[in-house]
Scaffold this active site. Structure first.
Site, mmCIF file in Angstrom:
data_model
loop_
_atom_site.group_PDB
_atom_site.id
_atom_site.type_symbol
_atom_site.label_atom_id
_atom_site.label_comp_id
_atom_site.label_asym_id
_atom_site.label_seq_id
_atom_site.Cartn_x
_atom_site.Cartn_y
_atom_site.Cartn_z
ATOM 1 N N THR A 27 40.516 1.606 -44.864
ATOM 2 C CA THR A 27 41.441 0.843 -44.012
ATOM 3 C C THR A 27 41.431 -0.589 -44.537
ATOM 4 O O THR A 27 40.585 -0.964 -45.352
ATOM 5 C CB THR A 27 40.996 0.834 -42.536
ATOM 6 O OG1 THR A 27 39.785 0.064 -42.408
ATOM 7 C CG2 THR A 27 40.750 2.248 -42.015
ATOM 8 N N VAL A 82 31.190 -1.121 -45.468
ATOM 9 C CA VAL A 82 31.689 -2.472 -45.193
ATOM 10 C C VAL A 82 32.521 -2.952 -46.380
ATOM 11 O O VAL A 82 32.039 -2.990 -47.517
ATOM 12 C CB VAL A 82 30.521 -3.456 -44.945
ATOM 13 C CG1 VAL A 82 31.071 -4.841 -44.632
ATOM 14 C CG2 VAL A 82 29.617 -2.950 -43.832
ATOM 15 N N LYS A 83 33.777 -3.297 -46.070
ATOM 16 C CA LYS A 83 34.670 -3.769 -47.127
ATOM 17 C C LYS A 83 34.641 -5.289 -47.138
ATOM 18 O O LYS A 83 34.882 -5.927 -46.114
ATOM 19 C CB LYS A 83 36.083 -3.276 -46.803
ATOM 20 C CG LYS A 83 36.923 -2.907 -47.993
ATOM 21 C CD LYS A 83 38.218 -2.282 -47.479
ATOM 22 C CE LYS A 83 39.139 -1.905 -48.576
ATOM 23 N NZ LYS A 83 40.446 -1.493 -48.042
ATOM 24 N N VAL A 84 34.330 -5.849 -48.315
ATOM 25 C CA VAL A 84 34.285 -7.312 -48.450
ATOM 26 C C VAL A 84 35.214 -7.722 -49.584
ATOM 27 O O VAL A 84 35.384 -6.984 -50.558
ATOM 28 C CB VAL A 84 32.853 -7.823 -48.732
ATOM 29 C CG1 VAL A 84 31.915 -7.512 -47.592
ATOM 30 C CG2 VAL A 84 32.309 -7.271 -50.041
#
Ligand code: E4P
Length: 217
Positions: A27, A82-84
């Site tokens: 997402t 976790v998207k960074v």
């Protein structure tokens, strides 16, 4: 190659997951805004529908707040990644989160040098954006090939997650180039099944079978 679906639309994701061919979900804030609804509730439902990794993006710009957001996102479900963003703050957050056991997907990668830094930060996934590079007159698939070569040269374990996929040919070419995963919009995923010769061939087989007057069951 693992197949991820690039969407935050729970209904659509559940339908695609029923194919049994989906390994994960990505997402981003734009997809969440498009789908509407409460972010955390949406993530809970997606994580329950798909057993594999589900990327959820932080929105802070500084490392400390990214760390707090990342740790909170990870409380939603064990399969949250976790998207960074690929920024200095994002890579610092990635390194710390990975050391704490929280898998990270480094997003918005547009160069092989950036991908090298993400691997050095210990990222579980790197997301090169093919379609946006192509839109910008650059060679998206060439970037996948460059990252594959660099990661193989040094045995980096970071997985290449081909993103910003626009077409079935993008999926094919990313697989040929050695991407570990591709994240695919639902409509492009459905198009992967399609070939006109499959449809016409099946029509002919069924017509000929009917003419035999027999049944299997
Ligand atoms: C990847 O994780 C992103 O969500 C996505 O692939 C972006 O694609 P777009 O360029 O179609 O927005």
């Amino acid at each position: 190659m693992q197949i991820f679906i690039d969407s935050a639309d729970v209904k659509e994701l559940k339908a695609v997951a029923e194919t049994g061919l989906v390994d994960g979900v990505t997402t981003n804030p734009s997809l969440v805004a498009k789908a509407g609804g409460d972010f955390f509730e949406t993530l809970r439902q997606i994580c329950a529908a798909v057993p594999g990794p589900v990327s959820a993006e932080v929105v802070a710009q500084d490392t400390e707040t990214m760390l707090a957001e990342g740790r909170k996102l990870r409380t939603v479900a064990d399969n949250i990644v976790v998207k960074v963003p690929l920024t200095p703050a994002g890579l610092r957050a990635c390194k710390t989160l990975e050391q704490e056991g929280h898998p990270c997907n480094v997003t918005l990668c547009f160069s092989a040098a950036q991908a090298l830094l993400a691997a050095k930060a210990g990222a579980t996934f790197i997301s090169p954006f093919l379609g946006r590079l192509d839109d910008n007159g650059q060679d998206g698939m060439g970037l996948i090939r460059e990252i594959r070569a660099i990661y193989d040269n040094y045995d980096f374990q970071t997985q290449i997650l081909a993103a910003s996929i626009r077409t079935a040919n993008h999926v094919r070419d990313a697989a040929i180039a050695g991407a570990d995963c591709a994240t695919i919009p639902p409509a492009v995923f459905r198009s992967l099944y399609k070939h006109v010769l499959t449809d016409t061939g099946l029509d002919a087989f069924l017509k000929d079978w009917k003419a035999t007057g027999q049944t299997i069951l």
